[in-house]
Design a protein around this motif. Structure first.
Motif, PDB file in Angstrom:
ATOM      1  N   VAL A 366       0.848  -1.201   0.000  1.00  0.00           N
ATOM      2  CA  VAL A 366       0.000   0.000   0.000  1.00  0.00           C
ATOM      3  C   VAL A 366       0.880   1.247   0.000  1.00  0.00           C
ATOM      4  N   ALA A 367       1.945   1.224   0.802  1.00  0.00           N
ATOM      5  CA  ALA A 367       2.804   2.398   0.931  1.00  0.00           C
ATOM      6  C   ALA A 367       3.514   2.740  -0.368  1.00  0.00           C
ATOM      7  N   VAL A 368       4.062   1.757  -1.057  1.00  0.00           N
ATOM      8  CA  VAL A 368       4.812   2.058  -2.284  1.00  0.00           C
ATOM      9  C   VAL A 368       3.879   2.563  -3.376  1.00  0.00           C
ATOM     10  N   ARG A 369       2.667   2.032  -3.446  1.00  0.00           N
ATOM     11  CA  ARG A 369       1.699   2.551  -4.418  1.00  0.00           C
ATOM     12  C   ARG A 369       1.310   3.987  -4.101  1.00  0.00           C
ATOM     13  N   GLU A 370       1.126   4.263  -2.813  1.00  0.00           N
ATOM     14  CA  GLU A 370       0.757   5.613  -2.406  1.00  0.00           C
ATOM     15  C   GLU A 370       1.886   6.598  -2.694  1.00  0.00           C
ATOM     16  N   LEU A 371       3.117   6.207  -2.460  1.00  0.00           N
ATOM     17  CA  LEU A 371       4.254   7.074  -2.769  1.00  0.00           C
ATOM     18  C   LEU A 371       4.284   7.431  -4.253  1.00  0.00           C
ATOM     19  N   ALA A 372       4.172   6.415  -5.098  1.00  0.00           N
ATOM     20  CA  ALA A 372       4.236   6.651  -6.538  1.00  0.00           C
ATOM     21  C   ALA A 372       3.096   7.551  -6.998  1.00  0.00           C
ATOM     22  N   GLY A 373       1.896   7.286  -6.498  1.00  0.00           N
ATOM     23  CA  GLY A 373       0.751   8.077  -6.915  1.00  0.00           C
ATOM     24  C   GLY A 373       0.795   9.503  -6.402  1.00  0.00           C
ATOM     25  N   ARG A 374       1.166   9.677  -5.134  1.00  0.00           N
ATOM     26  CA  ARG A 374       1.155  11.017  -4.543  1.00  0.00           C
ATOM     27  C   ARG A 374       2.212  11.923  -5.155  1.00  0.00           C
ATOM     28  N   TYR A 375       3.377  11.386  -5.472  1.00  0.00           N
ATOM     29  CA  TYR A 375       4.468  12.212  -5.974  1.00  0.00           C
ATOM     30  C   TYR A 375       4.616  12.164  -7.495  1.00  0.00           C
ATOM     31  N   GLY A 376       3.803  11.357  -8.162  1.00  0.00           N
ATOM     32  CA  GLY A 376       3.917  11.280  -9.614  1.00  0.00           C
ATOM     33  C   GLY A 376       5.275  10.800 -10.053  1.00  0.00           C
ATOM     34  N   ALA A 377       5.827   9.840  -9.301  1.00  0.00           N
ATOM     35  CA  ALA A 377       7.187   9.362  -9.538  1.00  0.00           C
ATOM     36  C   ALA A 377       7.209   7.841  -9.490  1.00  0.00           C
ATOM     37  N   THR A 378       8.335   7.264  -9.890  1.00  0.00           N
ATOM     38  CA  THR A 378       8.580   5.849  -9.622  1.00  0.00           C
ATOM     39  C   THR A 378       9.165   5.750  -8.222  1.00  0.00           C
TER      40      THR A 378
END
Length: 483
Positions: A366-378
């Motif tokens: 959940v955390a890695v998906r949220e990071l990618a989505g929130r920051y628009g990054a890989t």
């Protein structure tokens, strides 16, 4: 490539397959595969199945039915099989009849001695930790028994790997039809042990893949190789902004990883140039044209302008690690045209998401998906299972290589340099991060060989890891390693 699918996708594929098969055929296939693995484990442990003591922990659903039918097969081969139900009134009737017909028995309590215990308490639809009745059975597993989980360890969330309470810890998990994400990512992966797949012909489309684990052949296809026309600039130049007076070693280690990442040259910017050149005289010092930036390892406080300057270079991919992640502005990252790769550990990810570290560690997927989505990054989330997610969505990648000995100071700096160099060669951020994590994990294994290692030794082992991936295995030998 190993692929994993959500519970919803697996269930839909199972319904389609069951509609084409005689009633009970799918459960029979699952039970046969489970029994075969159990028989193999017993033969390895005690030389034969006959006379073995087998205990079935039986839940009320099809998972319990699989365990009962597998137990019946083992009983017909001479094993003493005892089923202990979570709820005696809700045992699978067909499986119970088959077990009794084969000579198995039902008991109220878990026997004190067993060679093998089959965990058939909960299936892939289970959510949350084990309820008290199931937890009591799991806690009563005899010491020394091999625990085999049916489909996944009971108490583990199949879609996320989260463990919300009591859960079974298995030595082997026999999963049916397809891998589930919870078997490949911690904390669930640590509970699963060795995972064995029983493939009974599910039709699962590629568009339904939830998680991927690259293997040697996949990584080999990604790694750059110079041509006869290559020069150091055509191969790519990676710029490393790292190190400080307090942490000069971080610069040295990040540069070490970058030099072994396939780019043609490494350009260093920072106060640790003397230490870097003393170790690597081939490094270019000072700003200039680059094809990627690696910013953050050992940067120290008060150098936010270095991060801002790299992010302002909108056409060049940027990797941010360690101090480069402090106070990161998501709006700035999302506006960039070139790729941004974030490589936090759990504590840094927690700060980026504004949550407790424990929340990240308990729900890594959940955390890695949220990071990618929130920051628009890989996002590459480092840890016991390293995960890589793209802002564009799609399957999350889980890294299958590594060793606990990689949890050593400076190891992440080497990974950052390596991934940044792969970015400079032109790889997309998802591929650069995935290939770097894979090579880094292999190098960690090679450097450690069962003993403590250092980040310098991990960096030195990267060429061996690279060669092991791109060199085809000899006939009759295993290919890619897995978990």
């Amino acid at each position: 490539m190993r692929t994993a699918y959500s519970v919803e996708s697996v269930r839909a594929a199972e319904r389609e397959l069951m509609a084409r098969l005689p009633e009970g055929a799918l459960m029979a296939r699952a039970a046969a595969g489970l029994a075969a693995v159990c028989a193999e484990l017993l033969a390895r442990r005690r030389g034969r199945v006959y006379g073995a003591r087998v205990v079935l922990l039986v839940g009320p659903g099809d998972n319990g039915g699989d365990a009962l039918y597998a137990g019946a097969r083992l009983a017909r081969r001479g094993a003493g099989v005892t089923a202990v139900p979570m709820d005696p009134e809700r045992m699978h009737p067909g499986g119970l009849s088959a077990l009794r017909a084969a000579g198995g028995r039902v008991a109220e309590r878990v026997p004190q001695r067993a060679d093998l215990v089959v965990d058939g308490l909960l299936g892939i639809g289970g959510r949350g930790g084990l309820r008290p009745a199931a937890a009591a059975l799991a806690e009563a597993v005899p010491a020394g028994a091999v625990v085999v989980a049916v489909d996944l360890p009971s108490g583990v969330d199949a879609d996320t790997g989260e463990v919300a309470g009591a859960a079974v810890s298995a030595g082997v998990t026999v999963t049916f039809g397809a891998y589930k994400p919870g078997l490949l990512t911690d904390p669930g992966a640590s509970r699963a042990g060795a995972v064995r797949l029983v493939d009974f012909g599910l039709d699962l489309p590629g568009s339904a893949v939830a998680m991927e684990a690259l293997q040697h052949a996949d990584v080999a296809r990604l790694l750059p190789a110079p041509s006869a026309a290559s020069d150091k600039y055509r191969r790519g130049v990676v710029g490393v902004v790292a190190g400080s007076e307090q942490y000069p070693g971080a610069a040295v280690l990040a540069v070490a990883g970058a030099l072994r990442g396939g780019a043609g040259a490494v350009r260093y910017v920072g106060p640790a140039a003397e230490a870097v050149l003393a170790r690597f005289p081939e490094v270019l010092v000072g700003r200039g044209r680059v094809q990627s930036w690696v910013v953050g390892p050992g940067l120290g406080a008060g150098r936010a302008e270095e991060v801002e300057r790299a992010l302002a270079d909108a056409e060049v991919p940027v990797l941010l690690d360690a101090d480069g992640l402090r106070g990161l502005d998501g709006a700035v990252v999302r506006r960039r045209r070139a790729a941004t790769l974030l490589t936090p550990h759990a504590g840094e990810a927690a700060a980026l998401l504004g949550v407790a570290r424990e929340e990240v560690e308990a729900g890594r997927l959940v955390a890695v998906r949220e990071l990618a989505g929130r920051y628009g990054a890989t996002a590459l989330l480092k840890g016991s299972t390293t995960l890589v997610a793209s802002a564009a969505g799609g399957p999350v990648r889980v890294n299958p290589t590594g060793t606990p000995w990689l949890a050593t100071a400076g190891s992440g700096d080497v990974l950052s340099g390596l991934a940044g160099a792969l970015l400079a060669t032109g790889l997309p951020a998802l591929d650069a991060a995935s290939a770097a994590a894979y090579l880094h994990g292999l190098a960690g294994r090679f450097a450690a060989t069962g003993a403590p290692t250092t980040a310098q030794e991990v960096a030195a082992a990267l060429p061996s890891a690279w060669r092991s991936v791109v060199t085809p295995p000899a006939p009759g030998t295993a290919g890619a390693p897995g978990r």
